[in-house]
Design a protein around this motif. Structure first.
Motif, PDB file in Angstrom:
ATOM      1  N   UNK A 154       0.857  -1.178   0.000  1.00  0.00           N
ATOM      2  CA  UNK A 154       0.000   0.000   0.000  1.00  0.00           C
ATOM      3  C   UNK A 154       0.896   1.233   0.000  1.00  0.00           C
ATOM      4  N   UNK A 155       0.686   2.101  -0.980  1.00  0.00           N
ATOM      5  CA  UNK A 155       1.533   3.283  -1.065  1.00  0.00           C
ATOM      6  C   UNK A 155       0.916   4.366  -1.922  1.00  0.00           C
ATOM      7  N   UNK A 156       1.670   5.411  -2.114  1.00  0.00           N
ATOM      8  CA  UNK A 156       1.183   6.582  -2.838  1.00  0.00           C
ATOM      9  C   UNK A 156       1.740   6.701  -4.256  1.00  0.00           C
ATOM     10  N   UNK A 157       2.691   5.858  -4.619  1.00  0.00           N
ATOM     11  CA  UNK A 157       3.272   5.915  -5.953  1.00  0.00           C
ATOM     12  C   UNK A 157       2.206   5.579  -6.995  1.00  0.00           C
ATOM     13  N   UNK A 158       2.222   6.273  -8.113  1.00  0.00           N
ATOM     14  CA  UNK A 158       1.257   6.026  -9.177  1.00  0.00           C
ATOM     15  C   UNK A 158       1.390   4.592  -9.690  1.00  0.00           C
ATOM     16  N   UNK A 159       0.255   4.011 -10.089  1.00  0.00           N
ATOM     17  CA  UNK A 159       0.201   2.600 -10.474  1.00  0.00           C
ATOM     18  C   UNK A 159       1.228   2.196 -11.515  1.00  0.00           C
ATOM     19  N   UNK A 160       1.317   2.942 -12.605  1.00  0.00           N
ATOM     20  CA  UNK A 160       2.222   2.537 -13.677  1.00  0.00           C
ATOM     21  C   UNK A 160       3.676   2.540 -13.212  1.00  0.00           C
ATOM     22  N   UNK A 161       4.025   3.456 -12.355  1.00  0.00           N
ATOM     23  CA  UNK A 161       5.402   3.546 -11.849  1.00  0.00           C
ATOM     24  C   UNK A 161       5.700   2.397 -10.893  1.00  0.00           C
ATOM     25  N   UNK A 162       4.793   2.151  -9.950  1.00  0.00           N
ATOM     26  CA  UNK A 162       5.046   1.120  -8.940  1.00  0.00           C
ATOM     27  C   UNK A 162       5.089  -0.267  -9.572  1.00  0.00           C
ATOM     28  N   UNK A 163       4.248  -0.511 -10.562  1.00  0.00           N
ATOM     29  CA  UNK A 163       4.256  -1.822 -11.202  1.00  0.00           C
ATOM     30  C   UNK A 163       5.499  -2.012 -12.059  1.00  0.00           C
ATOM     31  N   UNK A 164       5.947  -0.946 -12.697  1.00  0.00           N
ATOM     32  CA  UNK A 164       7.154  -1.037 -13.518  1.00  0.00           C
ATOM     33  C   UNK A 164       8.389  -1.283 -12.647  1.00  0.00           C
ATOM     34  N   UNK A 165       8.489  -0.548 -11.545  1.00  0.00           N
ATOM     35  CA  UNK A 165       9.653  -0.688 -10.663  1.00  0.00           C
ATOM     36  C   UNK A 165       9.604  -1.970  -9.841  1.00  0.00           C
ATOM     37  N   UNK A 166       8.408  -2.397  -9.437  1.00  0.00           N
ATOM     38  CA  UNK A 166       8.204  -3.607  -8.648  1.00  0.00           C
ATOM     39  C   UNK A 166       9.196  -3.710  -7.495  1.00  0.00           C
ATOM     40  N   UNK A 167       9.215  -2.661  -6.669  1.00  0.00           N
ATOM     41  CA  UNK A 167      10.123  -2.626  -5.528  1.00  0.00           C
ATOM     42  C   UNK A 167       9.911  -3.753  -4.545  1.00  0.00           C
ATOM     43  N   UNK A 168       8.690  -4.276  -4.465  1.00  0.00           N
ATOM     44  CA  UNK A 168       8.433  -5.392  -3.547  1.00  0.00           C
ATOM     45  C   UNK A 168       9.246  -6.614  -3.954  1.00  0.00           C
ATOM     46  N   UNK A 169       9.423  -6.828  -5.244  1.00  0.00           N
ATOM     47  CA  UNK A 169      10.224  -7.973  -5.703  1.00  0.00           C
ATOM     48  C   UNK A 169      11.646  -7.865  -5.180  1.00  0.00           C
ATOM     49  N   UNK A 170      12.221  -6.674  -5.254  1.00  0.00           N
ATOM     50  CA  UNK A 170      13.582  -6.487  -4.730  1.00  0.00           C
ATOM     51  C   UNK A 170      13.618  -6.735  -3.227  1.00  0.00           C
ATOM     52  N   UNK A 171      12.599  -6.239  -2.514  1.00  0.00           N
ATOM     53  CA  UNK A 171      12.565  -6.419  -1.057  1.00  0.00           C
ATOM     54  C   UNK A 171      12.394  -7.882  -0.658  1.00  0.00           C
ATOM     55  N   UNK A 172      11.746  -8.652  -1.512  1.00  0.00           N
ATOM     56  CA  UNK A 172      11.513 -10.075  -1.214  1.00  0.00           C
ATOM     57  C   UNK A 172      12.728 -10.945  -1.532  1.00  0.00           C
ATOM     58  N   UNK A 173      13.634 -10.438  -2.334  1.00  0.00           N
ATOM     59  CA  UNK A 173      14.838 -11.204  -2.668  1.00  0.00           C
ATOM     60  C   UNK A 173      14.511 -12.535  -3.319  1.00  0.00           C
ATOM     61  N   UNK A 174      15.118 -13.618  -2.809  1.00  0.00           N
ATOM     62  CA  UNK A 174      14.941 -14.924  -3.435  1.00  0.00           C
ATOM     63  C   UNK A 174      13.542 -15.518  -3.232  1.00  0.00           C
ATOM     64  N   UNK A 175      12.700 -14.880  -2.447  1.00  0.00           N
ATOM     65  CA  UNK A 175      11.314 -15.341  -2.294  1.00  0.00           C
ATOM     66  C   UNK A 175      10.357 -14.682  -3.292  1.00  0.00           C
ATOM     67  N   UNK A 176      10.840 -13.742  -4.073  1.00  0.00           N
ATOM     68  CA  UNK A 176       9.973 -12.975  -4.971  1.00  0.00           C
ATOM     69  C   UNK A 176       9.191 -13.860  -5.936  1.00  0.00           C
ATOM     70  N   UNK A 177       9.830 -14.882  -6.484  1.00  0.00           N
ATOM     71  CA  UNK A 177       9.153 -15.736  -7.459  1.00  0.00           C
ATOM     72  C   UNK A 177       8.026 -16.555  -6.844  1.00  0.00           C
ATOM     73  N   UNK A 178       8.034 -16.697  -5.528  1.00  0.00           N
ATOM     74  CA  UNK A 178       7.019 -17.501  -4.841  1.00  0.00           C
ATOM     75  C   UNK A 178       5.893 -16.657  -4.250  1.00  0.00           C
TER      76      UNK A 178
END
Length: 173
Positions: free
Chosen positions: A80-104
């Motif tokens: 949950x955040x304030x970043x615009x949808x197209x930006x947040x989905x493109x950057x997918x910062x959650x994937x980086x934060x999840x590290x090796x668990x991102x694919x799961x």
């Protein structure tokens, strides 16, 4: 015991609002992370949805997932955040934060609420600094402009209809 677990951490309330709404849809309680750990142990096959705010590099939901043994569970993370949808989905910062668990982990992004009138002094100062730097930036994208234009204004972009996709994922539809 339920087939679903809704876990959350909220700083200013919008994540809690989403978590409680999703939990109500699923007929369960929204749990804080400690309560969720106990529920995970009691129900080793439940699907879990983790909802969390993100403030810069701090993502409590991603940390909960990376620090918790979730083998045997289907896992989704709602940021949950304030970043615009197209930006947040493109950057997918959650994937980086999840590290090796991102694919799961299935990831969703939900628009939040930022009420400057409720911010802590430290958070307000951080936002002031970010906006000052953005104003000096020569080429501003739409997200930069949005942050500048909404600085020191209460903004509520919470949209509970965005939980429809999360509910469909949870129920396996």
């Amino acid at each position: 015991m339920s087939d679903y677990i809704v876990a959350f951490e909220s700083a200013y309330g919008s994540t809690k609002q989403y978590a409680e709404s999703l939990a109500q849809r699923l007929g369960v309680d929204a749990l804080n992370f400690e309560q969720a750990r106990a529920e995970l142990a009691a129900n080793p096959t439940a699907a879990i949805v983790v909802l969390s705010f993100v403030h810069g590099p701090s993502h409590p939901g991603a940390k909960f997932i990376t620090d918790t043994d979730l083998s045997g569970h289907r896992v989704a993370l709602c940021t949950v955040g304030m970043t615009l949808d197209d930006v947040v989905q493109k950057k997918d910062g959650a994937a980086r934060s999840l590290g090796n668990k991102a694919d799961d982990v299935t990831r969703f992004y939900l628009p939040g609420r930022l009420n400057y009138s409720e911010l802590s002094t430290a958070h307000r100062t951080t936002m002031w600094t970010i906006v000052k730097m953005l104003k000096a930036k020569p080429l501003k994208n739409d997200n930069d402009k949005m942050m500048i234009n909404t600085f020191d204004t209460d903004v509520d972009r919470v949209d509970e209809s965005r939980l429809d996709a999360v509910e469909e994922w949870v129920r396996g539809l």
